[in-house]
Design a protein around this motif. Structure first.
Motif, PDB file in Angstrom:
ATOM      1  N   PHE A   1       9.872  30.741  11.723  1.00 49.82           N
ATOM      2  CA  PHE A   1       9.563  29.890  12.877  1.00 49.82           C
ATOM      3  C   PHE A   1       8.190  29.229  12.731  1.00 49.82           C
ATOM      4  CE2 PHE A   1      12.545  33.088  14.399  1.00 49.82           C
ATOM      5  CZ  PHE A   1      13.430  32.348  15.169  1.00 49.82           C
TER       6      PHE A   1
ATOM      7  N   ALA B   1      12.773  31.985  21.833  1.00 53.10           N
ATOM      8  CA  ALA B   1      13.948  31.266  21.318  1.00 53.10           C
ATOM      9  C   ALA B   1      15.168  31.622  22.163  1.00 53.10           C
ATOM     10  CB  ALA B   1      14.199  31.650  19.859  1.00 53.10           C
TER      11      ALA B   1
ATOM     12  N   GLN C   1       8.229  36.200  13.193  1.00 51.97           N
ATOM     13  CA  GLN C   1       8.080  34.784  12.819  1.00 51.97           C
ATOM     14  C   GLN C   1       8.560  34.460  11.403  1.00 51.97           C
ATOM     15  OE1 GLN C   1       4.005  33.516  13.082  1.00 51.97           O
ATOM     16  NE2 GLN C   1       3.319  34.758  11.353  1.00 51.97           N
TER      17      GLN C   1
ATOM     18  N   VAL D   1       9.480  35.660  20.265  1.00 48.19           N
ATOM     19  CA  VAL D   1       9.171  35.643  18.820  1.00 48.19           C
ATOM     20  C   VAL D   1       7.726  36.116  18.657  1.00 48.19           C
ATOM     21  CG1 VAL D   1       9.010  34.219  16.740  1.00 48.19           C
ATOM     22  CG2 VAL D   1      10.787  33.742  18.446  1.00 48.19           C
TER      23      VAL D   1
ATOM     24  N   LEU E   1      12.161  26.587  18.827  1.00 51.16           N
ATOM     25  CA  LEU E   1      11.218  27.559  19.388  1.00 51.16           C
ATOM     26  C   LEU E   1      10.417  26.923  20.526  1.00 51.16           C
ATOM     27  CD1 LEU E   1       9.954  30.418  19.037  1.00 51.16           C
ATOM     28  CD2 LEU E   1       8.258  29.359  17.562  1.00 51.16           C
TER      29      LEU E   1
ATOM     30  N   ARG F   1      11.903  26.262  13.562  1.00 49.02           N
ATOM     31  CA  ARG F   1      10.767  26.005  14.457  1.00 49.02           C
ATOM     32  C   ARG F   1      11.141  25.049  15.589  1.00 49.02           C
ATOM     33  NH1 ARG F   1       5.450  27.111  14.409  1.00 49.02           N
ATOM     34  NH2 ARG F   1       3.999  25.658  15.398  1.00 49.02           N
TER      35      ARG F   1
END
Length: 760
Positions: free
Chosen positions: A676, A649, A614, A636, A697, A694
């Motif tokens: 993220f 992702a 992350q 992730v 994601l 982010r």
């Protein structure tokens, strides 16, 4: 330690990804779409439009236009599909007759149109008129004799070869995707697979032109399957004009489902059958809204075709029949026998055709598609010409086989010996003994049947547009007509038998051979495609014979049972598996007792799963991971030690996001940290700008535990249209299952080659 956001005095620079950028949310070629993601994106879009519509009159009008865009697309699809089908029908009629002769008064008239316009045509010789001349009459001024026959025979073969060569050359040079029937690929695309260019403008144009050429060449194929492909190309073209559909692959597939219904509607003149065909045979996701829109598209398409009136009978149906006698319970036995024949023919055809297509793919034969088409066309034309039942177009043949013998029929099939004392109304002709014409027709039909069965196996799947509906119906109609004539003669000569005594008195019109042809056609089409409900509806719409729905149902169900006893796959599913498309069939049952842990990757002894963390990987780390692997996406996790799952992702979006960031954001370099999380990580002073990803994601990826039964996993993949599913235990990531893994596992369990599933 300094918060990286404070280095610029603002964190906005790093949040540039909150603005959508080009190509995000799109998919690569030969990949599967994520239905859940597409659905949620459409819900967000709809929510945004609804909230904006309250702000001003203009926004309210825009929301109304958005709501109506679906119906506008359906209207446009119906109009274009109906027009193209009408033009194809008219062109096929003219070019089929061009092989035998030409109209002197107007060369663009077919034989029938030429003699309609003539004032010198009599009813008895309605096929003969001075304006229509065979090639021998035009070139050497002879209509009879050996030299005239040989010249006509030679020119028939030359025209057929010319049409076929032109068709295969156009497909090969301009649109390789225009070959085949298109229905296996349409089914795969509707299940969420991307095949770029398959529904493109070039494919539409070339398929329309070459469809006319190949049907006119006299090859044993139909135009009905390819018309579904043509209609879906129209649907794809019009959906690209509206952002609601062009930017959402899930919504686009709703349009394509409706377009498939419009395609069958114009192919057979059967709008309700088209909607049911789309629902039963081709569609994967078919909400109620799509049902209404399919109905509307099919209606508009049928109305457009009716306005063009290509059949010249002011009717929409292809093979209109009028039978004057009801069917009797005792006739159910021969109807069921025809169903058995249809199931056996379907099994034989699928096995032989798939074996031949596999041979074509794996041997040198596949390298010479033009030569293959030329050879098959030459064989077809040489064998077809001497037999009047194979010389004419397959649609005309089916039409004649379906017909009831009235007093004014001049066909050989109606050459019965009449009773000179007969005084009855014209419509109600009693059963009569067969004359020499019927016996001649019977052996010609038997030869035509054998020829059609063999040649269709080799024709379907060549590199030209080729439909299967009409050849299958022709095989069934020939078999059915012969059975019908047999039952009719049996009833006439043995009316005192207990079977016939109750319903067949001497001098009564008991048996209709045309009905047997209709039932046989339905049985054979059902055996090959495994359609049931839509098949019966198409058949009674096609013929207008509503009261004969029970015999059609009996034959369709019997043919499906018999064919299913030898293998569950219809011809389209068999071709999907042959091509290795990732199609998860709703009809397949998974009964094995395996668990998610048996199928997930990595397996024991394999390298660990490739993951992103992350907030501890650099841009260079991410790019290296992307370069060294070919996965569609990456889980992730919090860190490689804890392996607690955060989200998922997509590979394509990572590539686009990093590329965009390098172009649009200053300070993003190879050793910039990628994060993220909502807030940036704490970094040492003078660190390069971190990159926030982010937005791309997926925070709610679908997960199952390692002990979930595979039966449940397969069901989840089918019903939710997933691309992949993550396997966890107590929140820790263990592995991943993709659609390809599921299909390979199912193939392995069925003792098939798992490597036959080729695409992601």
């Amino acid at each position: 330690m300094v918060n990286a956001g404070d280095m610029n005095g603002s964190g906005n620079l790093m949040d540039f990804l909150d603005e959508p950028f080009p190509d995000v949310g799109t998919y690569e070629d030969f990949h599967t779409i994520d239905w859940l993601r597409e659905k949620s994106r459409d819900t967000d879009r709809h929510r945004k439009i609804t909230s904006k519509s309250k702000e001003s009159i203009w926004e309210f009008i825009k929301s109304l236009l958005d709501a109506w865009s679906g119906w506008v697309v359906m209207l446009l699809i119906g109009l274009l599909a109906g027009t193209l089908a009408g033009v194809i029908d008219l062109a096929v009629d003219w070019m089929t007759d061009l092989k035998e002769g030409v109209c002197l008064s107007a060369f663009w008239y077919s034989h029938e149109q030429c003699c309609w316009t003539s004032n010198e045509t009599t009813f008895d010789d309605r096929d003969k008129c001075p304006q229509w001349q065979k090639w021998s009459e035009l070139l050497v001024n002879q209509s009879e004799g050996a030299s005239a026959y040989i010249l006509n025979y030679f020119l028939y073969i030359m025209w057929a070869l010319c049409f076929a060569f032109l068709a295969v050359s156009l497909v090969r040079v301009f649109a390789p995707y225009a070959c085949g029937s298109g229905i296996p690929e349409i089914k795969t695309i509707l299940s969420g697979f991307i095949i770029r260019g398959y529904l493109g403008k070039w494919t539409l144009l070339i398929k329309t032109v070459t469809l006319v050429l190949v049907v006119s060449s006299g090859l044993s194929l139909g135009k009905e399957g390819p018309l579904v492909h043509v209609a879906c190309c129209c649907g794809n073209f019009f959906s690209s004009l509206f952002s609601k559909y062009s930017k959402n692959e899930g919504k686009r597939r709703e349009v394509l489902s409706a377009a498939a219904a419009a395609g069958v509607s114009v192919a057979f003149g059967a709008p309700i059958g088209g909607v049911l065909f789309s629902l039963e045979e081709v569609s994967y996701y078919f909400p109620l809204k799509t049902l209404w829109r399919s109905f509307f598209a099919a209606l508009v398409a049928a109305f457009t075709l009716r306005s063009i009136n290509p059949f010249g009978n002011s009717r929409l149906v292809l093979f209109y029949v009028e039978y004057h006698t009801p069917w009797y319970m005792a006739e159910l036995f021969p109807f069921i026998l025809l169903g058995v024949f249809g199931g056996l023919w379907g099994t034989l055809f699928i096995r032989c055709n798939i074996a031949w297509c596999r041979r074509r793919k794996t041997t040198r034969l596949g390298k010479y598609p033009v030569l293959e088409v030329i050879v098959i066309t030459a064989i077809t034309a040489i064998i077809a010409y001497p037999n009047p039942y194979t010389r004419r177009s397959t649609s005309e043949l089916i039409s004649e086989l379906f017909n009831d013998c009235g007093a004014l029929e001049s066909s050989q099939l109606c050459d019965y010996i009449n009773d000179p004392n007969m005084t009855r109304p014209v419509d109600d002709i009693p059963d009569r003994p067969a004359g020499p014409g019927v016996y001649t027709a019977m052996w010609q039909l038997a030869l035509a049947l054998v020829f059609k069965i063999v040649i269709t196996i080799f024709t379907f799947g060549m590199k030209i547009p080729s439909g299967l509906f009409i050849p299958s119906m022709a095989v069934g109609a020939m078999a059915g007509r012969m059975v019908g004539i047999g039952v009719e003669q049996l009833a006439y000569h043995h009316h005192d038998w207990i079977v016939f005594r109750n319903w067949c008195r001497p001098g009564a019109d008991c048996v209709t051979p045309g009905l047997y042809a209709m039932v046989g056609a339905a049985a054979c089409l059902g055996g090959v495609t495994r359609m049931t409900v839509s098949l019966v509806v198409i058949m009674f719409e096609l013929t207008g014979g509503l009261e004969y729905i029970v015999p059609l149902m009996a034959a369709a169900v019997t043919s499906k049972w018999v064919a299913d006893a030898f293998g569950k796959e219809g011809i389209y599913e068999a071709h999907i598996h042959l091509n290795g498309y990732p199609f998860l069939d709703v009809k397949d049952e998974f009964t094995h007792r395996t668990l998610a842990t048996d199928v997930m990757r990595p397996r024991r002894g394999e390298a660990p799963l490739s993951v992103l963390t992350q907030d501890s990987m650099t841009v260079e780390d991410v790019e290296t991971l992307i370069k060294e692997t070919d996965y569609n996406g990456f889980p992730v996790v919090v860190s490689k030690d804890s392996e607690r799952l955060i989200g998922f992702a997509q590979r394509r979006e990572l590539i686009l996001a990093i590329k965009n960031a390098r172009q649009r954001q200053d300070g993003v370099v190879s050793n910039s940290i990628v994060y993220f999380t909502e807030d940036p990580p704490e970094l040492p002073p003078n660190s390069p700008h971190p990159l926030k990803l982010r937005r791309i994601l997926n925070l709610s990826p679908f997960t199952v535990t390692d002990h979930t039964p595979m039966e449940t996993v397969v069901d989840i993949f089918r019903k939710l249209g997933l691309r992949q599913c993550l396997v966890t235990r107590s929140g820790r990531l263990l592995g991943i299952i993709t659609k390809k893994d599921v299909l390979r596992h199912m193939a392995q369990m069925a003792n098939q080659d798992p490597e036959s599933i080729m695409f992601n």
